[in-house]
Design a protein around this motif. Structure first.
Motif, short mmCIF file in Angstrom:
data_model
loop_
_atom_site.label_atom_id
_atom_site.label_comp_id
_atom_site.label_asym_id
_atom_site.label_seq_id
_atom_site.Cartn_x
_atom_site.Cartn_y
_atom_site.Cartn_z
N MET A 1 0.84 -1.17 0.00
CA MET A 1 0.00 0.00 0.00
C MET A 1 0.90 1.24 0.00
O MET A 1 1.87 1.30 0.72
CB MET A 1 -0.89 -0.03 1.24
CG MET A 1 -2.07 0.85 1.12
SD MET A 1 -3.18 0.76 2.55
CE MET A 1 -3.51 -0.96 2.69
N LYS A 2 0.55 2.22 -0.80
CA LYS A 2 1.35 3.43 -0.90
C LYS A 2 0.76 4.53 -0.02
O LYS A 2 -0.45 4.62 0.17
CB LYS A 2 1.39 3.93 -2.34
CG LYS A 2 2.20 3.06 -3.25
CD LYS A 2 2.34 3.71 -4.59
CE LYS A 2 3.25 2.89 -5.46
NZ LYS A 2 3.54 3.56 -6.71
N ALA A 3 1.65 5.36 0.50
CA ALA A 3 1.24 6.49 1.33
C ALA A 3 2.22 7.63 1.11
O ALA A 3 3.30 7.44 0.55
CB ALA A 3 1.20 6.10 2.80
N ARG A 4 1.82 8.83 1.54
CA ARG A 4 2.73 9.97 1.46
C ARG A 4 2.79 10.65 2.82
O ARG A 4 1.78 10.71 3.54
CB ARG A 4 2.33 10.95 0.37
CG ARG A 4 1.05 11.69 0.64
CD ARG A 4 0.70 12.61 -0.51
NE ARG A 4 -0.46 13.40 -0.15
CZ ARG A 4 -0.54 14.71 -0.28
NH1 ARG A 4 0.46 15.37 -0.79
NH2 ARG A 4 -1.61 15.36 0.07
N ILE A 5 3.98 11.14 3.16
CA ILE A 5 4.20 11.84 4.42
C ILE A 5 4.58 13.28 4.07
O ILE A 5 5.47 13.51 3.26
CB ILE A 5 5.32 11.16 5.23
CG1 ILE A 5 4.89 9.75 5.64
CG2 ILE A 5 5.65 11.99 6.47
CD1 ILE A 5 5.97 8.95 6.31
N PHE A 6 3.88 14.23 4.68
CA PHE A 6 4.13 15.64 4.39
C PHE A 6 3.80 16.47 5.62
O PHE A 6 3.14 16.00 6.54
CB PHE A 6 3.30 16.11 3.19
CG PHE A 6 1.81 16.06 3.42
CD1 PHE A 6 1.12 17.19 3.81
CD2 PHE A 6 1.11 14.88 3.26
CE1 PHE A 6 -0.25 17.14 4.02
CE2 PHE A 6 -0.25 14.82 3.47
CZ PHE A 6 -0.93 15.96 3.86
N GLN A 7 4.26 17.71 5.61
CA GLN A 7 3.95 18.63 6.70
C GLN A 7 2.82 19.54 6.23
O GLN A 7 2.84 20.03 5.10
CB GLN A 7 5.18 19.46 7.06
CG GLN A 7 5.08 20.11 8.40
CD GLN A 7 6.41 20.67 8.85
OE1 GLN A 7 7.31 20.86 8.06
NE2 GLN A 7 6.53 20.94 10.13
N LYS A 8 1.82 19.74 7.08
CA LYS A 8 0.66 20.54 6.70
C LYS A 8 1.08 21.96 6.35
O LYS A 8 1.83 22.58 7.08
CB LYS A 8 -0.34 20.60 7.84
CG LYS A 8 -1.19 19.37 7.98
CD LYS A 8 -2.16 19.47 9.11
CE LYS A 8 -3.16 20.57 8.87
NZ LYS A 8 -4.22 20.61 9.88
N PRO A 9 0.58 22.51 5.25
CA PRO A 9 0.89 23.91 4.92
C PRO A 9 0.02 24.87 5.72
O PRO A 9 -1.00 24.48 6.30
CB PRO A 9 0.56 23.99 3.43
CG PRO A 9 -0.49 22.95 3.23
CD PRO A 9 -0.16 21.85 4.20
#
Length: 92
Positions: A1-9
């Motif tokens: 399963m693919k996911a993305r990790i990011f910081q909220k803008p």
């Protein structure tokens, strides 16, 4: 399963930066959205798309993804550019 990790803008409609220090993990869509024949709303049977997990740091999010066996893409936080301008510059 693919996911993305990011910081909220930062929210563009407000000047504050509350909640922008959190790191989010979102799952990639497993199936495309399709229009509902009755109402015309876009929807799908993919329930993972509704899930968004928040973490205090990037390392915590990455540790969770590794523990669960997720394939992740880490999106780097863009650099913050300040445009320093005096109020008097509006009248030049």
């Amino acid at each position: 399963m693919k996911a993305r990790i990011f910081q909220k803008p930062k929210n563009a409609m407000q000047s504050g930066r509350a909640g922008t220090q959190r790191w989010m993990l979102e799952f990639a869509p497993a199936e495309p959205r399709k229009a509902d024949p009755l109402m015309g709303w876009a929807g799908s049977g993919d329930t993972q798309r509704q899930l968004r997990l928040g973490f205090a740091s990037r390392d915590e999010a990455l540790a969770y993804a590794e523990r669960e066996g997720l394939e992740v893409e880490i999106i780097p936080t863009p650099t913050r550019r300040l445009k320093i301008q005096a109020y008097a510059d509006n009248f030049r």
